[in-house]
Motif scaffolding. Structure first.
Motif, short mmCIF file in Angstrom:
data_model
loop_
_atom_site.label_atom_id
_atom_site.label_comp_id
_atom_site.label_asym_id
_atom_site.label_seq_id
_atom_site.Cartn_x
_atom_site.Cartn_y
_atom_site.Cartn_z
N LEU A 26 -43.05 15.19 -74.86
CA LEU A 26 -43.28 16.52 -74.28
C LEU A 26 -42.09 17.43 -74.51
CD1 LEU A 26 -44.79 15.31 -70.88
CD2 LEU A 26 -46.03 16.19 -72.87
N LEU A 27 -41.05 16.89 -75.17
CA LEU A 27 -39.83 17.68 -75.36
C LEU A 27 -39.94 18.59 -76.58
CD1 LEU A 27 -37.08 14.96 -74.70
CD2 LEU A 27 -37.79 16.81 -73.14
N ALA A 28 -39.53 19.85 -76.40
CA ALA A 28 -39.42 20.77 -77.53
C ALA A 28 -38.21 20.36 -78.37
CB ALA A 28 -39.24 22.19 -77.00
N LEU A 52 -25.25 15.69 -59.88
CA LEU A 52 -25.87 17.02 -60.01
C LEU A 52 -25.36 17.76 -61.26
CD1 LEU A 52 -27.67 19.17 -58.71
CD2 LEU A 52 -25.71 19.91 -57.36
N ASN A 53 -24.04 17.94 -61.36
CA ASN A 53 -23.51 18.69 -62.51
C ASN A 53 -23.78 17.96 -63.81
OD1 ASN A 53 -22.48 20.78 -60.95
ND2 ASN A 53 -20.63 19.61 -60.50
N GLU A 54 -23.58 16.64 -63.77
CA GLU A 54 -23.73 15.84 -64.99
C GLU A 54 -25.16 15.94 -65.54
OE1 GLU A 54 -22.40 14.93 -62.16
OE2 GLU A 54 -20.56 13.78 -62.44
N SER A 55 -26.15 15.87 -64.62
CA SER A 55 -27.54 15.86 -65.10
C SER A 55 -27.98 17.24 -65.57
CB SER A 55 -28.48 15.30 -64.04
OG SER A 55 -28.34 16.00 -62.84
N VAL A 56 -27.55 18.29 -64.85
CA VAL A 56 -27.99 19.64 -65.24
C VAL A 56 -27.29 20.06 -66.54
CG1 VAL A 56 -28.14 22.05 -64.50
CG2 VAL A 56 -28.66 20.22 -62.89
N GLN A 57 -26.04 19.63 -66.71
CA GLN A 57 -25.36 19.88 -68.00
C GLN A 57 -26.06 19.13 -69.12
OE1 GLN A 57 -21.21 18.89 -67.43
NE2 GLN A 57 -20.94 20.70 -66.11
N ALA A 58 -26.45 17.90 -68.84
CA ALA A 58 -27.12 17.09 -69.87
C ALA A 58 -28.41 17.76 -70.33
CB ALA A 58 -27.42 15.69 -69.32
N LEU A 59 -29.07 18.47 -69.40
CA LEU A 59 -30.32 19.16 -69.76
C LEU A 59 -30.08 20.44 -70.54
CD1 LEU A 59 -32.25 18.82 -66.36
CD2 LEU A 59 -32.80 17.65 -68.49
N ARG A 60 -28.83 20.88 -70.59
CA ARG A 60 -28.43 22.15 -71.22
C ARG A 60 -29.26 23.31 -70.64
NH1 ARG A 60 -27.57 20.60 -77.46
NH2 ARG A 60 -29.77 20.17 -77.30
N ALA A 61 -29.32 23.29 -69.30
CA ALA A 61 -30.12 24.30 -68.60
C ALA A 61 -29.55 25.70 -68.79
CB ALA A 61 -30.19 23.94 -67.12
N GLU A 62 -28.26 25.80 -69.16
CA GLU A 62 -27.64 27.13 -69.32
C GLU A 62 -28.18 27.87 -70.55
OE1 GLU A 62 -26.20 24.29 -69.97
OE2 GLU A 62 -25.21 24.49 -71.92
N LEU A 63 -28.89 27.14 -71.42
CA LEU A 63 -29.45 27.80 -72.62
C LEU A 63 -30.76 28.51 -72.32
CD1 LEU A 63 -28.82 25.02 -75.32
CD2 LEU A 63 -27.39 27.01 -74.75
N GLY A 64 -31.35 28.23 -71.17
CA GLY A 64 -32.60 28.88 -70.76
C GLY A 64 -33.81 28.13 -71.27
N GLY A 65 -34.87 28.10 -70.48
CA GLY A 65 -36.09 27.43 -70.94
C GLY A 65 -36.99 27.00 -69.79
N ILE A 66 -37.94 26.14 -70.16
CA ILE A 66 -38.87 25.59 -69.17
C ILE A 66 -38.49 24.13 -68.94
CG2 ILE A 66 -41.29 25.11 -68.60
CD1 ILE A 66 -42.12 27.27 -70.51
N ASP A 113 -33.58 33.09 -66.61
CA ASP A 113 -34.98 32.98 -67.08
C ASP A 113 -35.55 31.57 -66.93
OD1 ASP A 113 -34.91 35.61 -67.81
OD2 ASP A 113 -34.20 35.17 -69.86
N ASN A 114 -34.74 30.64 -66.45
CA ASN A 114 -35.25 29.27 -66.35
C ASN A 114 -36.47 29.18 -65.42
OD1 ASN A 114 -33.44 28.16 -68.08
ND2 ASN A 114 -32.12 27.25 -66.50
N ILE A 115 -37.43 28.39 -65.87
CA ILE A 115 -38.62 28.11 -65.04
C ILE A 115 -38.64 26.60 -64.81
CG2 ILE A 115 -41.16 27.97 -65.13
CD1 ILE A 115 -41.10 30.66 -66.56
N VAL A 116 -38.93 26.19 -63.58
CA VAL A 116 -39.01 24.75 -63.29
C VAL A 116 -40.40 24.40 -62.76
CG1 VAL A 116 -38.10 22.82 -61.94
CG2 VAL A 116 -36.53 24.60 -62.75
N VAL A 139 -41.68 21.27 -73.33
CA VAL A 139 -40.68 21.82 -72.40
C VAL A 139 -39.28 21.53 -72.93
CG1 VAL A 139 -42.16 21.68 -70.36
CG2 VAL A 139 -40.74 19.72 -70.98
N ASN A 140 -38.29 22.26 -72.40
CA ASN A 140 -36.93 22.11 -72.92
C ASN A 140 -36.14 20.98 -72.26
OD1 ASN A 140 -37.68 25.28 -72.80
ND2 ASN A 140 -36.72 24.68 -74.74
N GLY A 141 -36.59 20.57 -71.09
CA GLY A 141 -35.89 19.46 -70.45
C GLY A 141 -36.73 18.86 -69.35
N ILE A 142 -36.51 17.55 -69.14
CA ILE A 142 -37.22 16.83 -68.08
C ILE A 142 -36.19 16.00 -67.33
CG2 ILE A 142 -38.97 15.08 -67.55
CD1 ILE A 142 -40.38 15.86 -70.20
N LEU A 143 -36.22 16.12 -66.01
CA LEU A 143 -35.32 15.34 -65.17
C LEU A 143 -36.12 14.42 -64.27
CD1 LEU A 143 -32.43 14.88 -63.87
CD2 LEU A 143 -33.14 16.58 -62.18
#
Ligand SMILES: C[S@@+](CC[C@H](N)C(=O)[O-])C[C@H]1O[C@@H](n2cnc3c(N)ncnc32)[C@H](O)[C@@H]1O
Length: 297
Positions: A230-232, A10-24, A45-48, A94-98
């Protein structure tokens, strides 16, 4: 109906996405919503966009994520349609895909879904019974011995593929295999003491037919084909796989993408769960996370 699934890496994948920077973000395998919840918590502000082909998974995730309802878009679809989903809900990037591939504990533990050789249930194994016509029972009733052997060998990496395929076809003379325990017992009788390495002898058989019923490798290949584009800028694609067939697809795909200057394959060997995670969630033991990063646009 709440989820019993423990998110893996969980932590490893969400960190890898850099979700803390905000995005879609797209969670292509919403499941019980564990990863999506963590992404939503990482930035206000994150949208999933949460995709799952299993309508029951979407209902469970909606319940869990109720307080974030204005930041989640639920899509009941196979993730092979990710391109049209992203086009419909965003400006195309989008900013990240999991993708956390495979089945969830909610699916495995529900005997009526037919994924488990541990509990008696209908031999179904469809992730989406509303659109998929062919259950495991009908697949096995109609397939040739060669096809069954192929699935066992290719999708289950089962060394007794020929023996099991022959036993299944022979069994058909006495009636259709309709229950999970019928299949599990048949495999047990056919290869008993054949050395399944401490695992139930039907483990590989069930994996093989589940992959065949849901065309899982085709789905994964289509996702891997579309998702990078599809990645920004600086977007990340994070994929968690649970067996060597899937991992090989991901590894080869990321290696190929990284030949162009647009992408970097971040961890050549992938990331495995910590010993603590494996001890607290045995399902995580075979997981591997790989991450592709978009570097320019
Ligand atoms: C391992 S679970 C995901 C669990 C989730 N990450 C969580 O934390 O709760 C995998 C999910 O992906 C879904 N899934 C598998 N293959 C799919 C596909 N081709 N398209 C859409 N969903 C898929 C399954 O229905 C299942 O709910």
């Amino acid at each position: 109906m709440s989820t019993r699934h423990h998110p893996v890496l969980l932590n490893e994948s969400v960190q890898a996405l850099r979700a803390e920077l905000g995005g879609i973000f797209v969670d292509a395998t919403l499941g019980g919503g564990g990863h999506t919840e963590k992404i939503l918590e990482a930035h206000p502000d994150n949208i999933v966009i949460g995709i799952d082909r299993d309508a029951q998974a979407i209902s469970r995730a909606k319940k869990r994520l109720a307080k974030y309802s204005d930041r989640v878009i639920y899509v009941h679809a196979p993730f092979s349609s990710i391109e049209s989903v992203v086009r419909e809900h965003t400006n195309g990037k989008v900013n990240g895909i999991l993708a956390d591939l495979g089945v969830s504990s909610d699916q495995i533990e529900d005997r009526e879904r037919g994924f488990s050789f541990m509990q008696d249930g209908p031999l179904d194994m469809r992730m989406d019974s509303s659109t998929q016509k062919t259950s495991a029972a009908s697949l096995l009733a109609e397939a040739s011995e060669d096809e069954i052997e192929y699935w066992l060998r290719e999708y289950g990496e089962e060394r007794f593929a020929r023996k099991i395929a022959h036993a299944i076809v022979k069994q058909r003379r006495f009636g259709q295999l309709l229950r999970t325990t019928q299949l599990a017992d048949l495999v047990d009788r056919t290869i008993s003491r054949g050395g399944a390495g401490g695992r139930h002898p039907a483990t590989r058989t069930f994996q093989a037919f589940r992959i065949a019923v849901n065309r899982e490798l085709d789905e994964a290949s289509m996702l891997l084909e579309c998702a990078p584009r599809l990645l920004a800028e600086n977007g990340r694609l994070a994929v968690i796989s649970f067996h060597s067939l899937e991992d090989r697809l991901v590894k080869n795909s990321f290696r190929n993408e990284a030949r162009s200057a647009d992408f970097v394959n971040l961890y050549k060997k992938g990331i495995k769960p910590s010993l603590d995670e494996v001890n607290s969630n045995i399902r995580s033991r075979s997981a591997r996370l790989r991450v592709l990063s978009q570097e320019s646009n």
